[in-house]
Design a protein around this motif. Structure first.
Motif, mmCIF file in Angstrom:
data_model
loop_
_atom_site.group_PDB
_atom_site.id
_atom_site.type_symbol
_atom_site.label_atom_id
_atom_site.label_comp_id
_atom_site.label_asym_id
_atom_site.label_seq_id
_atom_site.Cartn_x
_atom_site.Cartn_y
_atom_site.Cartn_z
ATOM 1 N N LYS A 78 0.836 -1.189 0.000
ATOM 2 C CA LYS A 78 0.000 0.000 0.000
ATOM 3 C C LYS A 78 0.877 1.247 0.000
ATOM 4 O O LYS A 78 1.892 1.296 0.699
ATOM 5 N N PRO A 79 0.510 2.263 -0.757
ATOM 6 C CA PRO A 79 1.291 3.503 -0.760
ATOM 7 C C PRO A 79 1.327 4.134 0.637
ATOM 8 O O PRO A 79 0.359 4.067 1.395
ATOM 9 N N GLY A 80 2.458 4.712 0.973
ATOM 10 C CA GLY A 80 2.578 5.432 2.233
ATOM 11 C C GLY A 80 3.099 4.619 3.387
ATOM 12 O O GLY A 80 3.421 5.173 4.448
ATOM 13 N N GLN A 81 3.200 3.291 3.243
ATOM 14 C CA GLN A 81 3.726 2.444 4.307
ATOM 15 C C GLN A 81 5.168 2.053 3.988
ATOM 16 O O GLN A 81 5.510 1.794 2.834
ATOM 17 N N GLN A 82 6.007 1.984 5.021
ATOM 18 C CA GLN A 82 7.423 1.744 4.826
ATOM 19 C C GLN A 82 7.801 0.302 5.191
ATOM 20 O O GLN A 82 7.276 -0.256 6.155
ATOM 21 N N PRO A 83 8.730 -0.293 4.452
ATOM 22 C CA PRO A 83 9.242 -1.617 4.827
ATOM 23 C C PRO A 83 9.959 -1.551 6.169
ATOM 24 O O PRO A 83 10.517 -0.515 6.543
ATOM 25 N N HIS A 84 9.946 -2.665 6.898
ATOM 26 C CA HIS A 84 10.624 -2.692 8.188
ATOM 27 C C HIS A 84 11.044 -4.118 8.532
ATOM 28 O O HIS A 84 10.461 -5.089 8.053
ATOM 29 N N ALA A 85 12.061 -4.231 9.387
ATOM 30 C CA ALA A 85 12.552 -5.535 9.830
ATOM 31 C C ALA A 85 11.579 -6.148 10.830
ATOM 32 O O ALA A 85 11.050 -5.457 11.703
ATOM 33 N N LEU A 86 11.360 -7.458 10.704
ATOM 34 C CA LEU A 86 10.469 -8.172 11.608
ATOM 35 C C LEU A 86 11.231 -9.144 12.510
ATOM 36 O O LEU A 86 10.939 -9.251 13.697
ATOM 37 N N VAL A 87 12.199 -9.869 11.949
ATOM 38 C CA VAL A 87 12.982 -10.854 12.710
ATOM 39 C C VAL A 87 14.451 -10.675 12.343
ATOM 40 O O VAL A 87 14.789 -10.537 11.159
ATOM 41 N N ARG A 88 15.313 -10.694 13.338
ATOM 42 C CA ARG A 88 16.747 -10.571 13.092
ATOM 43 C C ARG A 88 17.450 -11.917 13.329
ATOM 44 O O ARG A 88 16.889 -12.825 13.937
ATOM 45 N N ASN A 89 18.649 -12.020 12.819
ATOM 46 C CA ASN A 89 19.515 -13.188 13.043
ATOM 47 C C ASN A 89 18.909 -14.490 12.523
ATOM 48 O O ASN A 89 18.844 -15.495 13.224
ATOM 49 N N VAL A 90 18.426 -14.452 11.292
ATOM 50 C CA VAL A 90 17.986 -15.674 10.623
ATOM 51 C C VAL A 90 19.082 -16.102 9.652
ATOM 52 O O VAL A 90 19.896 -15.291 9.214
#
Length: 298
Positions: A147-159
């Motif tokens: 959707k326009p206006g939403q930014q990607p972001h990290a959900l889980v680290r160290n995979v």
């Protein structure tokens, strides 16, 4: 060369997709939501391309640009495909699965971006991100809103190990981590709005008991298939979620695997059969050796 074969849960071959993949390898095997098409990438030399193939054997190359494409996933209705821009690509692209129209870039990062799942509402894509294109490097799972206006972001680290899969019902996220000192398979509730700091607040469960890799959900999200870390044996665990409460059954061995490509080499069909890449050895003419041969005396 590779061929795509079908196995039942006992390991008996019950079918084969017509045709042979003559490129040097195949990976990223994904079955369409309707079960009538296969998506995979194959590479020769330094170029990797994405292919769509019907279960009757007809196939067409989907990536026609200068860098190719790899590791594709289907949209929930099968009308589109998301993929990375070639071998170890740094961008996430989307294109119509029938090959019409062009491709559009929805994410670009400084590292390798690998799509792993598409939420059933069509609003989010789950990706793995690796700063270094190496299967042994630590990576992250990212949420990419469409959707326009939403930014990607990290959900889980160290995979690690390119081992992430979103359940088809969009409720659970399977991934691999070596935080215990061994590669194991874990499941989290999927919440696209969660962050890397809050994602485990509502629960996290370890599925494998003796190492785990390469997870694949069943089409009904009621089973989770995976391999051992050496990817020589296939296992399955039953999954239940009554009233949203996650429950995992005991792990069962299914069968030892034939020789296959290293990454994302299988998927689960609508009828429960296991579609899998299998290496095919080179064919050669028989060699005849004559012993104690003496030339004819004239």
């Amino acid at each position: 060369a590779n061929e795509i074969v079908l196995f039942d849960r006992s390991g008996k071959q019950v079918g084969q997709i017509p045709g042979m993949i003559t490129e040097s390898s195949g990976q990223g095997l994904r079955i369409s939501p309707k079960g009538d098409r296969l998506l995979y990438s194959a590479y020769a030399g330094l170029r990797e391309d994405l292919w769509v193939q019907s279960t009757s054997g007809m196939r067409s190359r989907l990536t026609l640009g200068p860098v190719g494409g790899a590791n594709g996933i289907w949209s929930p209705d099968g009308s589109e495909v998301a993929y990375q821009n070639g071998l170890a690509g740094d961008s996430l692209l989307i294109r119509s699965s029938d090959g019409k129209g062009g491709e559009r870039v929805v994410l670009k990062m400084e590292g390798e971006v690998i799509p792993r799942g598409w939420s059933p509402d069509g609003h989010y894509i789950v990706c793995e991100f690796h700063a270094v294109a190496n299967p042994n490097s630590l990576g992250e799972i990212w949420i990419v809103p469409l959707k326009p206006g939403q930014q990607p972001h990290a959900l889980v680290r160290n995979v690690v190990n390119y081992g992430t899969d979103l359940s088809p019902d969009g409720k659970w996220l399977a991934y691999t981590s070596n935080e215990s000192g061994r590669l194991e398979l874990y499941v989290l509730p999927f919440d696209a709005n969660a962050s890397a700091d809050s994602v485990g607040a509502t629960g996290r469960w370890q599925i494998s008991t003796d190492g785990g890799d390469q997870p694949r959900w069943s089409p009904r999200s009621d089973e989770l298939f995976f391999t051992n870390p050496s990817r020589t044996t296939l296992y399955v665990a039953a999954i239940k979620a009554p009233a949203g409460k996650f429950e995992s059954g005991s792990v069962h061995k299914l069968f030892d695997l034939p020789l296959h490509p290293a990454w994302s080499f299988y998927d689960i069909g609508l009828n429960g059969n296991i579609y899998m890449f299998r290496y095919v050895g080179r064919q050669s003419s028989p060699l005849t050796i004559l012993l104690n041969w003496k030339p004819e005396v004239k």
